[in-house]
Scaffold this motif. Structure first.
Motif, mmCIF file in Angstrom:
data_model
loop_
_atom_site.group_PDB
_atom_site.id
_atom_site.type_symbol
_atom_site.label_atom_id
_atom_site.label_comp_id
_atom_site.label_asym_id
_atom_site.label_seq_id
_atom_site.Cartn_x
_atom_site.Cartn_y
_atom_site.Cartn_z
ATOM 1 N N GLY A 7 -6.974 -7.307 -3.061
ATOM 2 C CA GLY A 7 -5.837 -7.339 -3.976
ATOM 3 C C GLY A 7 -6.049 -8.236 -5.178
ATOM 4 O O GLY A 7 -5.343 -8.117 -6.179
ATOM 5 N N GLU A 8 -7.027 -9.106 -5.113
ATOM 6 C CA GLU A 8 -7.351 -9.971 -6.253
ATOM 7 C C GLU A 8 -8.464 -9.403 -7.121
ATOM 8 O O GLU A 8 -8.425 -9.542 -8.336
ATOM 9 C CB GLU A 8 -7.755 -11.376 -5.767
ATOM 10 C CG GLU A 8 -6.627 -12.187 -5.204
ATOM 11 C CD GLU A 8 -5.546 -12.536 -6.220
ATOM 12 O OE1 GLU A 8 -5.852 -12.622 -7.429
ATOM 13 O OE2 GLU A 8 -4.392 -12.700 -5.809
ATOM 14 N N VAL A 9 -9.466 -8.790 -6.495
ATOM 15 C CA VAL A 9 -10.649 -8.371 -7.272
ATOM 16 C C VAL A 9 -10.887 -6.865 -7.286
ATOM 17 O O VAL A 9 -11.685 -6.381 -8.075
ATOM 18 C CB VAL A 9 -11.924 -9.101 -6.782
ATOM 19 C CG1 VAL A 9 -11.805 -10.595 -6.984
ATOM 20 C CG2 VAL A 9 -12.232 -8.767 -5.333
ATOM 21 N N TYR A 10 -10.249 -6.130 -6.398
ATOM 22 C CA TYR A 10 -10.364 -4.670 -6.323
ATOM 23 C C TYR A 10 -11.809 -4.191 -6.241
ATOM 24 O O TYR A 10 -12.201 -3.241 -6.905
ATOM 25 C CB TYR A 10 -9.619 -4.003 -7.494
ATOM 26 C CG TYR A 10 -8.138 -4.271 -7.406
ATOM 27 C CD1 TYR A 10 -7.349 -3.600 -6.481
ATOM 28 C CD2 TYR A 10 -7.541 -5.231 -8.213
ATOM 29 C CE1 TYR A 10 -5.992 -3.862 -6.368
ATOM 30 C CE2 TYR A 10 -6.188 -5.503 -8.114
ATOM 31 C CZ TYR A 10 -5.420 -4.815 -7.189
ATOM 32 O OH TYR A 10 -4.083 -5.085 -7.072
ATOM 33 N N ILE A 62 -0.466 -5.136 7.696
ATOM 34 C CA ILE A 62 -1.761 -5.137 7.012
ATOM 35 C C ILE A 62 -2.027 -3.762 6.405
ATOM 36 O O ILE A 62 -2.449 -3.648 5.248
ATOM 37 C CB ILE A 62 -2.900 -5.549 7.977
ATOM 38 C CG1 ILE A 62 -2.733 -7.008 8.404
ATOM 39 C CG2 ILE A 62 -4.266 -5.315 7.341
ATOM 40 C CD1 ILE A 62 -3.580 -7.410 9.595
ATOM 41 N N ILE A 63 -1.778 -2.720 7.152
ATOM 42 C CA ILE A 63 -1.981 -1.352 6.667
ATOM 43 C C ILE A 63 -1.103 -1.089 5.447
ATOM 44 O O ILE A 63 -1.568 -0.535 4.443
ATOM 45 C CB ILE A 63 -1.710 -0.325 7.786
ATOM 46 C CG1 ILE A 63 -2.780 -0.443 8.879
ATOM 47 C CG2 ILE A 63 -1.633 1.094 7.230
ATOM 48 C CD1 ILE A 63 -2.457 0.314 10.160
ATOM 49 N N GLU A 64 0.161 -1.501 5.515
ATOM 50 C CA GLU A 64 1.087 -1.299 4.399
ATOM 51 C C GLU A 64 0.658 -2.104 3.169
ATOM 52 O O GLU A 64 0.729 -1.611 2.038
ATOM 53 C CB GLU A 64 2.510 -1.669 4.807
ATOM 54 C CG GLU A 64 3.115 -0.694 5.793
ATOM 55 C CD GLU A 64 4.439 -1.167 6.390
ATOM 56 O OE1 GLU A 64 4.928 -2.264 6.020
ATOM 57 O OE2 GLU A 64 4.976 -0.436 7.241
ATOM 58 N N GLU A 65 0.220 -3.342 3.375
ATOM 59 C CA GLU A 65 -0.230 -4.166 2.257
ATOM 60 C C GLU A 65 -1.469 -3.573 1.594
ATOM 61 O O GLU A 65 -1.559 -3.528 0.360
ATOM 62 C CB GLU A 65 -0.519 -5.600 2.721
ATOM 63 C CG GLU A 65 0.728 -6.384 3.023
ATOM 64 C CD GLU A 65 0.454 -7.726 3.674
ATOM 65 O OE1 GLU A 65 -0.651 -7.942 4.221
ATOM 66 O OE2 GLU A 65 1.359 -8.575 3.641
ATOM 67 N N GLU A 125 -3.935 -0.634 -2.899
ATOM 68 C CA GLU A 125 -4.668 0.551 -3.361
ATOM 69 C C GLU A 125 -3.850 1.342 -4.383
ATOM 70 O O GLU A 125 -4.396 1.823 -5.375
ATOM 71 C CB GLU A 125 -4.984 1.473 -2.182
ATOM 72 C CG GLU A 125 -6.091 0.990 -1.290
ATOM 73 C CD GLU A 125 -6.337 1.952 -0.161
ATOM 74 O OE1 GLU A 125 -7.200 2.847 -0.326
ATOM 75 O OE2 GLU A 125 -5.662 1.830 0.886
ATOM 76 N N ASP A 126 -2.563 1.472 -4.130
ATOM 77 C CA ASP A 126 -1.690 2.268 -5.008
ATOM 78 C C ASP A 126 -1.338 1.556 -6.303
ATOM 79 O O ASP A 126 -0.931 2.198 -7.268
ATOM 80 C CB ASP A 126 -0.392 2.632 -4.280
ATOM 81 C CG ASP A 126 -0.611 3.604 -3.136
ATOM 82 O OD1 ASP A 126 -1.706 4.208 -3.057
ATOM 83 O OD2 ASP A 126 0.307 3.763 -2.312
ATOM 84 N N ASN A 127 -1.456 0.253 -6.340
ATOM 85 C CA ASN A 127 -1.051 -0.538 -7.505
ATOM 86 C C ASN A 127 -2.182 -1.455 -7.950
ATOM 87 O O ASN A 127 -2.038 -2.671 -7.967
ATOM 88 C CB ASN A 127 0.194 -1.369 -7.175
ATOM 89 C CG ASN A 127 1.346 -0.508 -6.762
ATOM 90 O OD1 ASN A 127 1.883 0.239 -7.563
ATOM 91 N ND2 ASN A 127 1.719 -0.583 -5.489
ATOM 92 N N GLN A 128 -3.287 -0.868 -8.339
ATOM 93 C CA GLN A 128 -4.466 -1.667 -8.674
ATOM 94 C C GLN A 128 -4.344 -2.431 -9.976
ATOM 95 O O GLN A 128 -5.094 -3.359 -10.223
ATOM 96 C CB GLN A 128 -5.703 -0.784 -8.728
ATOM 97 C CG GLN A 128 -6.125 -0.315 -7.367
ATOM 98 C CD GLN A 128 -7.482 0.340 -7.396
ATOM 99 O OE1 GLN A 128 -8.231 0.225 -8.356
ATOM 100 N NE2 GLN A 128 -7.815 1.027 -6.333
ATOM 101 N N LEU A 178 -7.369 -10.844 5.553
ATOM 102 C CA LEU A 178 -8.033 -11.611 4.492
ATOM 103 C C LEU A 178 -8.775 -10.672 3.547
ATOM 104 O O LEU A 178 -8.707 -10.835 2.321
ATOM 105 C CB LEU A 178 -8.980 -12.655 5.090
ATOM 106 C CG LEU A 178 -9.668 -13.576 4.087
ATOM 107 C CD1 LEU A 178 -8.658 -14.329 3.208
ATOM 108 C CD2 LEU A 178 -10.570 -14.575 4.819
ATOM 109 N N LEU A 179 -9.459 -9.672 4.076
ATOM 110 C CA LEU A 179 -10.130 -8.684 3.227
ATOM 111 C C LEU A 179 -9.127 -7.979 2.321
ATOM 112 O O LEU A 179 -9.399 -7.731 1.143
ATOM 113 C CB LEU A 179 -10.865 -7.652 4.090
ATOM 114 C CG LEU A 179 -12.163 -8.109 4.738
ATOM 115 C CD1 LEU A 179 -12.568 -7.160 5.857
ATOM 116 C CD2 LEU A 179 -13.273 -8.229 3.701
#
Length: 158
Positions: free
Chosen positions: A109-112, A139-142, A147-150, A103-104
């Motif tokens: 991924g929505e608010v960075y 979860i780690i991959e997501e 992080e890589d595609n902010q 969930l975090l």
């Protein structure tokens, strides 16, 4: 847990990973699945979970669904913001778990916001890398993908 939440999560997961196994993606199936996920998310949008864990599963499924679908009746961003507002209350009541990390991750991924990233990383850091479950690996991959595609919707100036 509410079976409708589990069904939505499964459908979203199917949509997100459609074709990653090398199977062909047919436009009619993709469109049908998109519509089904979007409609199910809208049907569950007002639902309230019985426990913090059920609430977290609901919010995770909804955030994933709205992120994965192409459809928008004009209120999708408002719905996402409302879900995020509901997440802040439930995150404080969740024990450290893969569900909380997931969930975090989707909230990040929505608010960075760095605080969300750090909380997710702190949970992940407690996991034994040699004994990761498929869920933990996902979860780690997501999180790495977020992080890589902010800035996935960055506007380019001409």
């Amino acid at each position: 847990m509410n079976p409708e939440i589990s069904t939505l999560y499964s459908l979203v997961h199917e949509l997100l990973y459609l074709g990653t196994d090398g199977s062909p993606i047919y436009s009619d199936s993709f469109s049908r699945l998109n519509r089904e996920v979007y409609n199910q998310a809208n049907n569950l949008y007002s639902y309230q979970g019985a426990t913090p864990e059920e609430e977290a599963s609901l919010y995770l499924s909804l955030l994933m669904a709205y992120s994965a679908t192409l459809y928008d009746n004009g209120d999708k961003q408002d719905r996402i913001q409302h879900i995020l507002n509901r997440c802040w209350a439930v995150l404080d009541n969740l024990p450290v778990s893969p569900l909380k990390a997931h969930l975090l991750t989707y909230c990040y991924g929505e608010v960075y916001e760095d605080d969300l990233l750090e909380q997710a990383r702190a949970i992940i850091a407690t996991w034994d890398e040699t004994l990761l479950t498929p869920e933990q690996t996902e979860i780690i991959e997501e999180l790495k993908n977020f992080e890589d595609n902010q800035y996935p919707f960055e506007v380019l100036e001409e």
